[in-house]
Write an enzyme that holds these catalytic residues in place. Structure first.
Site, PDB file in Angstrom:
ATOM      1  N   ASN A  26      13.766  74.357  66.973  1.00 51.85           N
ATOM      2  CA  ASN A  26      15.006  75.145  67.739  1.00 51.85           C
ATOM      3  C   ASN A  26      15.950  75.917  66.874  1.00 51.85           C
ATOM      4  O   ASN A  26      16.431  76.926  66.907  1.00 51.85           O
ATOM      5  CB  ASN A  26      15.609  74.191  68.788  1.00 51.85           C
ATOM      6  CG  ASN A  26      14.765  74.148  70.109  1.00 51.85           C
ATOM      7  OD1 ASN A  26      14.633  74.741  70.629  1.00 51.85           O
ATOM      8  ND2 ASN A  26      14.204  72.460  70.042  1.00 51.85           N
ATOM      9  N   THR A  27      16.241  75.009  65.377  1.00 54.30           N
ATOM     10  CA  THR A  27      17.043  75.784  64.570  1.00 54.30           C
ATOM     11  C   THR A  27      16.353  76.295  63.419  1.00 54.30           C
ATOM     12  O   THR A  27      16.878  77.447  63.004  1.00 54.30           O
ATOM     13  CB  THR A  27      17.894  74.446  64.168  1.00 54.30           C
ATOM     14  OG1 THR A  27      18.714  73.850  65.278  1.00 54.30           O
ATOM     15  CG2 THR A  27      19.152  75.145  63.083  1.00 54.30           C
ATOM     16  N   ASN A  28      15.420  75.835  62.834  1.00 55.37           N
ATOM     17  CA  ASN A  28      14.590  76.172  61.760  1.00 55.37           C
ATOM     18  C   ASN A  28      13.239  76.105  61.892  1.00 55.37           C
ATOM     19  O   ASN A  28      12.790  75.295  62.457  1.00 55.37           O
ATOM     20  CB  ASN A  28      15.065  75.441  60.301  1.00 55.37           C
ATOM     21  CG  ASN A  28      16.600  75.600  60.102  1.00 55.37           C
ATOM     22  OD1 ASN A  28      16.941  76.791  59.795  1.00 55.37           O
ATOM     23  ND2 ASN A  28      17.332  74.486  59.862  1.00 55.37           N
ATOM     24  N   VAL A  56      10.224  75.120  59.491  1.00 57.74           N
ATOM     25  CA  VAL A  56       9.947  74.524  58.053  1.00 57.74           C
ATOM     26  C   VAL A  56       8.685  75.015  57.697  1.00 57.74           C
ATOM     27  O   VAL A  56       7.626  75.029  58.618  1.00 57.74           O
ATOM     28  CB  VAL A  56       9.970  72.977  58.315  1.00 57.74           C
ATOM     29  CG1 VAL A  56       9.607  72.194  57.043  1.00 57.74           C
ATOM     30  CG2 VAL A  56      11.439  72.488  58.896  1.00 57.74           C
ATOM     31  N   GLY A  73       6.234  66.509  73.260  1.00 57.88           N
ATOM     32  CA  GLY A  73       6.623  67.876  72.154  1.00 57.88           C
ATOM     33  C   GLY A  73       5.696  67.585  70.913  1.00 57.88           C
ATOM     34  O   GLY A  73       5.329  66.445  70.545  1.00 57.88           O
ATOM     35  N   ASP A 127       6.166  68.380  68.070  1.00 62.32           N
ATOM     36  CA  ASP A 127       6.772  67.953  66.791  1.00 62.32           C
ATOM     37  C   ASP A 127       6.875  66.268  66.913  1.00 62.32           C
ATOM     38  O   ASP A 127       6.733  65.455  65.780  1.00 62.32           O
ATOM     39  CB  ASP A 127       8.234  68.128  66.785  1.00 62.32           C
ATOM     40  CG  ASP A 127       9.272  68.183  68.144  1.00 62.32           C
ATOM     41  OD1 ASP A 127       8.559  67.789  69.106  1.00 62.32           O
ATOM     42  OD2 ASP A 127      10.506  68.004  68.102  1.00 62.32           O
ATOM     43  N   ARG A 128       6.781  65.757  68.088  1.00 63.85           N
ATOM     44  CA  ARG A 128       6.608  64.350  68.313  1.00 63.85           C
ATOM     45  C   ARG A 128       5.412  63.740  67.937  1.00 63.85           C
ATOM     46  O   ARG A 128       5.396  62.781  67.072  1.00 63.85           O
ATOM     47  CB  ARG A 128       7.448  63.835  69.509  1.00 63.85           C
ATOM     48  CG  ARG A 128       8.752  64.249  69.837  1.00 63.85           C
ATOM     49  CD  ARG A 128       9.256  63.997  71.212  1.00 63.85           C
ATOM     50  NE  ARG A 128       9.819  62.339  71.649  1.00 63.85           N
ATOM     51  CZ  ARG A 128       9.806  61.956  72.578  1.00 63.85           C
ATOM     52  NH1 ARG A 128       9.910  62.668  73.563  1.00 63.85           N
ATOM     53  NH2 ARG A 128      10.040  60.625  72.601  1.00 63.85           N
ATOM     54  N   THR A 151      42.938  64.605  62.741  1.00 68.51           N
ATOM     55  CA  THR A 151      41.934  65.075  63.841  1.00 68.51           C
ATOM     56  C   THR A 151      40.898  65.321  63.343  1.00 68.51           C
ATOM     57  O   THR A 151      39.621  64.858  63.996  1.00 68.51           O
ATOM     58  CB  THR A 151      42.553  66.508  64.397  1.00 68.51           C
ATOM     59  OG1 THR A 151      44.009  66.240  65.149  1.00 68.51           O
ATOM     60  CG2 THR A 151      41.630  66.869  65.523  1.00 68.51           C
TER      61      THR A 151
END
Length: 255
Positions: A9-11, A13, A107, A109-110, A184
């Site tokens: 979802n982000t990259n 590979v 999935g 990936d899993r 914070t």
């Protein structure tokens, strides 16, 4: 050489294998607006940047959890290497005995991570992938994939917090100096990093209680190297688990 690509979802590979040796690995940001030509150029550039040659690539395998991007990447790969890639999904041999209500919904990936872990480590295993989502999965002897849990990833949680709380700033996810923050930013950083580590420890403890035995813990994913040192349990860090799994699945199904 084998070109291995995991679409997250982000990259993306990307890696190249010569036998079992990883020649290089790289990441490309996942972008749903890119065309197949753009992905093709990016992939070709990455291959050549790391000293490999497109003409030496014999085959390709792809796994994906982002359907809108998959076709663009697949078509881009075909344009670059001139070959249809193998795709991780139903019909491929993995060697896993999947004990899930709907095995086809697990999935890719899993599945890939579980296959890789079984090739490297002795079960029983609890596997953690700390990426866009944090997933934890259980693999028992006899290649039994029992299932696991899925929770929001560290960065997703942080983005949700900063977008919904007007006075909380965006922060970098560095290692906190103390659990008890004094400002914070430190409070947020400690909450995200130690909070995720404590969640992993707690979930593993509950899983092992349910299983009735302890397991070997293995972690991968972009955030794993930052979170696992903060956990109380000993966790093996294997950054290349996804790529290794793609190579194992390819060899099981080699054309």
């Amino acid at each position: 050489m084998l070109l291995a690509i995991d679409i997250g979802n982000t990259n993306l590979v990307i890696g190249c294998f010569d036998g079992d040796k990883i020649l290089f690995k790289a990441r490309i940001a996942t972008d749903r607006t890119r065309t197949s030509d753009q992905y093709g150029v990016e992939i070709k550039n990455m291959i050549e940047t790391f000293g490999a040659k497109v003409k030496d690539i014999d085959d390709c395998i792809i796994s994906s959890v982002v359907p809108p991007v998959f076709n663009s990447v697949k078509t881009g790969v075909i344009k670059v290497i001139g070959k249809q890639p193998m795709v991780v999904g139903p019909g491929l041999k993995t060697g896993l005995n999947i004990h899930m209500d709907v095995p086809s919904q697990v999935g890719s990936d899993r599945i890939v991570i579980a296959v890789a872990a079984l090739a490297e480590y002795e079960p029983p295993l609890i596997l953690m992938d700390l990426g866009t989502a944090t997933t934890i999965e259980v693999v028992e002897p006899n290649n039994m994939y029992l299932g696991g849990v899925i929770v929001p990833g560290v960065r997703v949680s942080l983005d949700a917090l900063t977008s919904r709380a007007a006075q909380l700033p965006g922060i970098s996810l560095d290692k906190p100096k103390h659990v008890i923050g004094k400002n914070t930013v430190d409070c947020m950083r400690s909450g995200m990093m130690y909070g995720t580590a404590a969640m992993l420890d707690g979930l593993v403890e509950r899983m092992e209680e349910e299983l009735g035995h302890r397991s070997t813990l293995v972690a991968t994913g972009g955030m794993a190297q930052f979170i696992t040192p903060l956990c109380k349990r000993e966790i093996i860090l294997d950054k290349d688990l996804l790529l290794k799994g793609l190579n194992v699945i390819y060899k099981k199904n080699k054309r």
